[in-house]
Motif scaffolding. Structure first.
Motif, mmCIF file in Angstrom:
data_model
loop_
_atom_site.group_PDB
_atom_site.id
_atom_site.type_symbol
_atom_site.label_atom_id
_atom_site.label_comp_id
_atom_site.label_asym_id
_atom_site.label_seq_id
_atom_site.Cartn_x
_atom_site.Cartn_y
_atom_site.Cartn_z
ATOM 1 N N PRO A 82 52.304 45.753 71.865
ATOM 2 C CA PRO A 82 52.989 44.436 71.366
ATOM 3 C C PRO A 82 54.492 44.674 70.515
ATOM 4 C CG PRO A 82 51.716 44.641 69.927
ATOM 5 C CD PRO A 82 51.146 46.222 70.781
ATOM 6 N N SER A 83 55.549 43.736 69.910
ATOM 7 C CA SER A 83 56.326 43.872 69.331
ATOM 8 C C SER A 83 57.242 41.820 69.446
ATOM 9 C CB SER A 83 58.030 44.997 70.536
ATOM 10 O OG SER A 83 58.070 43.908 71.284
ATOM 11 N N SER A 84 57.572 41.915 68.509
ATOM 12 C CA SER A 84 58.111 40.710 67.719
ATOM 13 C C SER A 84 59.432 40.407 67.429
ATOM 14 C CB SER A 84 56.918 39.872 68.007
ATOM 15 O OG SER A 84 56.476 41.103 65.534
ATOM 16 N N THR A 85 59.901 39.630 67.730
ATOM 17 C CA THR A 85 61.003 38.838 66.608
ATOM 18 C C THR A 85 60.175 37.165 66.243
ATOM 19 O OG1 THR A 85 62.714 40.213 68.207
ATOM 20 C CG2 THR A 85 63.556 38.294 66.301
ATOM 21 N N SER A 86 60.678 37.491 64.903
ATOM 22 C CA SER A 86 60.592 36.300 63.852
ATOM 23 C C SER A 86 61.464 35.750 63.815
ATOM 24 C CB SER A 86 59.665 36.270 62.885
ATOM 25 O OG SER A 86 58.289 37.301 63.882
ATOM 26 N N TYR A 87 61.295 33.796 63.703
ATOM 27 C CA TYR A 87 63.089 34.137 63.074
ATOM 28 C C TYR A 87 62.979 33.272 61.633
ATOM 29 C CZ TYR A 87 65.122 34.868 67.676
ATOM 30 O OH TYR A 87 65.549 35.495 68.984
ATOM 31 N N GLN A 88 63.740 33.709 60.605
ATOM 32 C CA GLN A 88 62.893 33.313 59.428
ATOM 33 C C GLN A 88 64.091 31.577 59.318
ATOM 34 O OE1 GLN A 88 63.562 36.840 57.352
ATOM 35 N NE2 GLN A 88 61.424 36.833 56.595
ATOM 36 N N ALA A 89 65.403 32.365 59.964
ATOM 37 C CA ALA A 89 65.977 30.292 59.698
ATOM 38 C C ALA A 89 67.523 30.979 60.883
ATOM 39 C CB ALA A 89 67.231 31.296 58.812
ATOM 40 N N ILE A 90 67.127 29.787 61.829
ATOM 41 C CA ILE A 90 68.825 30.038 62.429
ATOM 42 C C ILE A 90 69.441 28.568 62.182
ATOM 43 C CG2 ILE A 90 68.985 29.774 64.901
ATOM 44 C CD1 ILE A 90 66.639 30.832 65.801
ATOM 45 N N GLY A 91 70.555 28.576 61.669
ATOM 46 C CA GLY A 91 71.536 27.464 61.622
ATOM 47 C C GLY A 91 72.758 27.655 60.888
ATOM 48 N N TRP A 92 73.387 26.511 60.246
ATOM 49 C CA TRP A 92 74.322 26.064 59.659
ATOM 50 C C TRP A 92 73.863 26.564 58.825
ATOM 51 C CZ3 TRP A 92 78.687 27.440 61.517
ATOM 52 C CH2 TRP A 92 78.863 27.500 63.326
ATOM 53 N N THR A 93 74.926 26.971 57.355
ATOM 54 C CA THR A 93 74.734 26.747 56.540
ATOM 55 C C THR A 93 75.876 27.272 55.326
ATOM 56 O OG1 THR A 93 73.395 28.089 54.236
ATOM 57 C CG2 THR A 93 74.453 29.338 55.840
ATOM 58 N N ASP A 94 75.843 26.151 53.939
ATOM 59 C CA ASP A 94 77.110 26.284 53.209
ATOM 60 C C ASP A 94 76.573 27.467 51.814
ATOM 61 O OD1 ASP A 94 78.680 24.914 54.297
ATOM 62 O OD2 ASP A 94 77.585 22.752 53.260
ATOM 63 N N GLU A 95 74.726 28.192 52.223
ATOM 64 C CA GLU A 95 74.259 29.597 51.179
ATOM 65 C C GLU A 95 75.253 30.694 51.300
ATOM 66 O OE1 GLU A 95 70.524 30.447 52.011
ATOM 67 O OE2 GLU A 95 70.103 27.815 51.656
ATOM 68 N N ARG A 96 75.380 31.325 50.386
ATOM 69 C CA ARG A 96 76.068 32.472 50.419
ATOM 70 C C ARG A 96 75.432 33.403 51.072
ATOM 71 N NH1 ARG A 96 79.306 29.242 51.246
ATOM 72 N NH2 ARG A 96 81.704 28.978 50.492
ATOM 73 N N PRO A 97 76.434 35.223 51.429
ATOM 74 C CA PRO A 97 75.093 36.007 51.737
ATOM 75 C C PRO A 97 75.024 36.671 50.710
ATOM 76 C CG PRO A 97 77.790 36.089 53.199
ATOM 77 C CD PRO A 97 77.454 34.825 52.387
ATOM 78 N N GLU A 98 74.051 37.861 50.426
ATOM 79 C CA GLU A 98 73.770 37.962 49.206
ATOM 80 C C GLU A 98 73.834 39.835 49.129
ATOM 81 O OE1 GLU A 98 70.347 36.783 46.914
ATOM 82 O OE2 GLU A 98 71.721 34.511 46.690
ATOM 83 N N PRO A 99 75.127 40.351 49.460
ATOM 84 C CA PRO A 99 74.798 41.983 50.881
ATOM 85 C C PRO A 99 74.086 42.272 49.054
ATOM 86 C CG PRO A 99 77.150 41.095 49.980
ATOM 87 C CD PRO A 99 76.452 39.203 49.658
ATOM 88 N N PRO A 100 73.777 43.522 49.082
ATOM 89 C CA PRO A 100 73.385 44.881 48.008
ATOM 90 C C PRO A 100 74.398 45.042 47.820
ATOM 91 C CG PRO A 100 72.333 45.664 50.252
ATOM 92 C CD PRO A 100 72.889 43.785 50.238
ATOM 93 N N ALA A 101 74.323 45.549 46.702
ATOM 94 C CA ALA A 101 75.660 46.514 46.595
ATOM 95 C C ALA A 101 75.928 47.795 46.959
ATOM 96 C CB ALA A 101 74.970 47.558 44.306
ATOM 97 N N HIS A 102 75.342 47.992 47.713
ATOM 98 C CA HIS A 102 75.565 49.194 48.604
ATOM 99 C C HIS A 102 75.478 49.040 50.000
ATOM 100 C CE1 HIS A 102 74.607 53.018 50.743
ATOM 101 N NE2 HIS A 102 73.663 52.110 51.962
ATOM 102 N N ARG A 103 77.021 49.318 50.352
ATOM 103 C CA ARG A 103 77.506 48.571 51.332
ATOM 104 C C ARG A 103 77.872 48.888 52.219
ATOM 105 N NH1 ARG A 103 81.154 43.268 48.286
ATOM 106 N NH2 ARG A 103 78.640 42.827 47.384
ATOM 107 N N ASP A 104 77.949 48.745 53.283
ATOM 108 C CA ASP A 104 78.519 50.037 54.906
ATOM 109 C C ASP A 104 78.356 51.318 54.797
ATOM 110 O OD1 ASP A 104 82.078 47.985 53.999
ATOM 111 O OD2 ASP A 104 80.550 47.645 55.415
#
Lengths: 409, 200
Positions: free
Chosen positions: A387-409
């Motif tokens: 078995p394998s799966s992809t679950s969607y916690q959110a799909i859609g438009w938002t005005d929220e902002r991403p909160e990237p962690p300190a460790h980037r790229d």
């Protein structure tokens, strides 16, 4: 222009110490496990989507002369439109549901919804989703399973991912990922794992034969512990795209040009599929495979593309008109949420099927998960279900902002 | 048997057979990914840096997957074919490659750690100067010459494999490499044998 070879040693095109100097200067960068997994997932996603097309090639050849499997395929636009207006019993092969409403008669009030009812309910609900926002956000949890290197028990690995796409030049697009760790799946697997000394990482040998959908991790080592949350700025090809529609990335402009109306959308998608798939030597009868191809693009549209709520609703309506999708009843998705399952099969190779449960919440019209059950041959020739799966916690438009962690790229 | 298998050498059969298999079982292609992703990634990362390589390396395999019907086992191994695709994709990133090399040519001599010995510092300064010269030379190379050099340095490809990968005549590969060799010799004054460091 081209000089003939001089008398240099052909097997040694450049002085070895120059090669060393170049490599020292430019470095030897190893891909992160996240990068490897992401690229592999992209490839497998593409492969899975293509499986609907090319896997049929040998099968079709064998079945030539048999009665058309897709007898109900040639749904006209008018029929599609009718399916939108009423819950029409098309009597399509593959509909396979117990409750078939008759024309013009309201669907019986029963908990057993047909696939078409679920899809049309989802279409109506998704139209109420927000139509715009600063970011188009998709948050997923991916799970997949593989055996331990000795093939004594089964391990599940999990990844979470967020995609924040934006058309605004003043905002930054992000892809944020986290490896959520690996563990034995069932109590029995856990028992076998304890018996093996409860390892916290698994080393796979190079020559371990990869099984369908369950290849050992690239790089060879699987860690039990979860990793850090890492973020990556979207740039290059991914900056300025609004995602992809299976074969090709889609620009924001193209995404906006995708029609809202079910009839027009169907024409548009059919054209798109023909353009992408029909090359003369592909050996694919696009018109014959169109229902499967349309199913794949519609599901991709619903689960990923920043199109208008109306266009997503239309994609559900097209799905409702396609054969081969049956109702799987109410089930619990991998994140524990209740939803209606729509079940269809893809033939990975002759005789071997992948069964996919596309779980939607008819109340919001949002997809909850795609649960795949792949069938592979085990080491002992036994058939193993993976078995394998992809679950969607959110799909859609938002005005929220991403909160990237300190460790980037 | 769906079709007659083309004659092939046993060494290549595995990869080529996987491509053949992936025509009706697309996910087989993932095995090629597992085999060569590291190689392709290192090549791309060396040229445009690791961040940009994340996408482009994965893109290379998507493009290869889409073009798998066009793969001709008679025209060389899968590995060189992948390097060819990667090189074509890199052509769209010439500017970032040049910018990266120009930046490397300007890298200031690293400030030594407190406890370093003076002679070690001197050696580092020399090595750094050589590296800057090399970076400057690489940034000045015509695209075609840089392609063949880096295919040798990172892909370990032969003349013939490079010719197949880039779909250019063997003679062109040879003449490009001759020019590269001359330029590197001049840029490095042939003192690089001593300057190769061990950290990456």
């Amino acid at each position: 222009m081209d000089e003939p070879h001089d008398d240099q040693d052909v097997r040694q095109p450049v002085d070895p110490h120059h090669v060393t100097a170049v490599r020292h200067l430019l470095g030897s960068h190893e891909p992160s496990p996240g990068t490897v997994a992401e690229g592999r997932a992209r490839l497998l996603a593409e492969a899975a989507a293509t499986a609907t097309v090319s896997s049929l090639e040998p099968v079709r050849r064998r079945r030539r002369g048999r009665r058309g499997r897709w007898a109900g395929v040639g749904l006209s636009l008018a029929a599609a439109a009718a399916a939108v207006a009423v819950l029409v019993p098309m009597g399509l092969s593959g509909g396979g549901t117990s409750v078939v409403p008759r024309t013009g008669v309201p669907a019986p009030a029963t908990t057993e919804l047909t696939a078409r009812q679920v899809l049309l309910a989802a279409a109506v609900a998704v139209e109420k989703a927000p139509a715009s926002g600063d970011y188009w956000r998709i948050a997923t949890v991916d799970r997949s399973t593989l055996t331990d290197p000795t093939r004594s028990y089964v391990i599940e690995t999990r990844w979470s991912g967020e995609q924040w796409l934006t058309e605004r030049p003043d905002l930054q697009g992000w892809r944020i990922r986290r490896y959520l760790g690996a563990k034995p799946v069932t109590p029995r697997d856990e028992e076998a794992w304890r018996a093996a000394g409860a390892p916290t990482s698994w080393r796979y040998s190079e020559d371990m034969k990869s099984e369908q959908f369950a290849a050992p991790p690239p790089g060879g080592t699987l860690e039990a512990a979860a990793g850090e949350r890492t973020a990556e700025r979207l740039r290059g090809r991914w900056k300025g795209t609004a995602g992809d529609l299976i074969w090709d990335s889609i620009t924001w402009q193209e995404a906006r040009a995708i029609p809202d109306d079910p009839g027009k959308l169907r024409t548009y998608l059919e054209k798109y599929v023909r353009r992408q798939v029909a090359h003369p030597d592909s050996g694919i009868d696009v018109e014959k495979e169109m229902p499967r191809l349309l199913r794949a693009v519609c599901i991709r549209m619903i689960t990923g593309l920043p199109v208008s709520p109306e266009a997503r609703a239309s994609a559900y309506r097209i799905l409702a008109s396609l054969p081969g999708i049956r109702a799987g009843g109410e089930i619990t998705d991998p994140l524990g949420r209740r939803g209606q399952a729509l079940v269809y099969r893809e033939e990975a190779e002759p005789g071997l099927f992948t069964e996919i449960r596309f779980v939607v919440d008819p109340g919001t019209g949002l997809p909850l998960a795609e649960m795949r059950m792949n069938v592979a041959k085990g080491a002992d020739g036994r058939t193993v279900e993976i078995p394998s799966s992809t679950s969607y916690q959110a799909i859609g438009w938002t005005d929220e902002r991403p909160e990237p962690p300190a460790h980037r790229d | 048997m769906r079709m007659t298998a083309p004659p092939d050498s046993p060494g290549r059969l595995d990869d080529a057979a996987l491509i053949e298999q992936s025509r009706h079982r697309p996910e087989s292609f993932a095995t090629l990914y597992d085999r060569y992703f590291g190689d392709i990634y290192r090549y791309i990362a060396a040229r445009i840096g690791p961040q940009a390589a994340d996408d482009l390396a994965s893109e290379t395999f998507l493009v290869a997957f889409r073009k798998r019907d066009g793969f001709d086992p008679e025209r060389g191994a899968v590995r060189r074919w992948l390097y060819g695709i990667a090189t074509n994709l890199l052509a769209g990133h010439r500017r970032s490659e040049t910018r990266r090399l120009e930046a490397l040519a300007r890298v200031p001599v690293a400030s030594p750690a407190e406890s370093e010995h003076a002679d070690r510092v001197a050696a580092q300064v020399t090595a750094a100067a050589t590296q800057r010269r090399l970076a400057a030379e690489l940034s000045r190379l015509p695209d075609g010459e840089r392609d063949v050099l880096l295919l040798v340095a990172y892909g370990d490809l032969s003349y013939e494999e490079i010719a197949q990968a880039l779909d250019i005549p063997l003679g062109t590969v040879a003449s490009r490499l001759n020019r590269v060799r001359r330029k590197l010799r001049a840029a490095l004054n042939d003192i690089t044998a001593e300057s190769g460091g061990s950290d990456g």
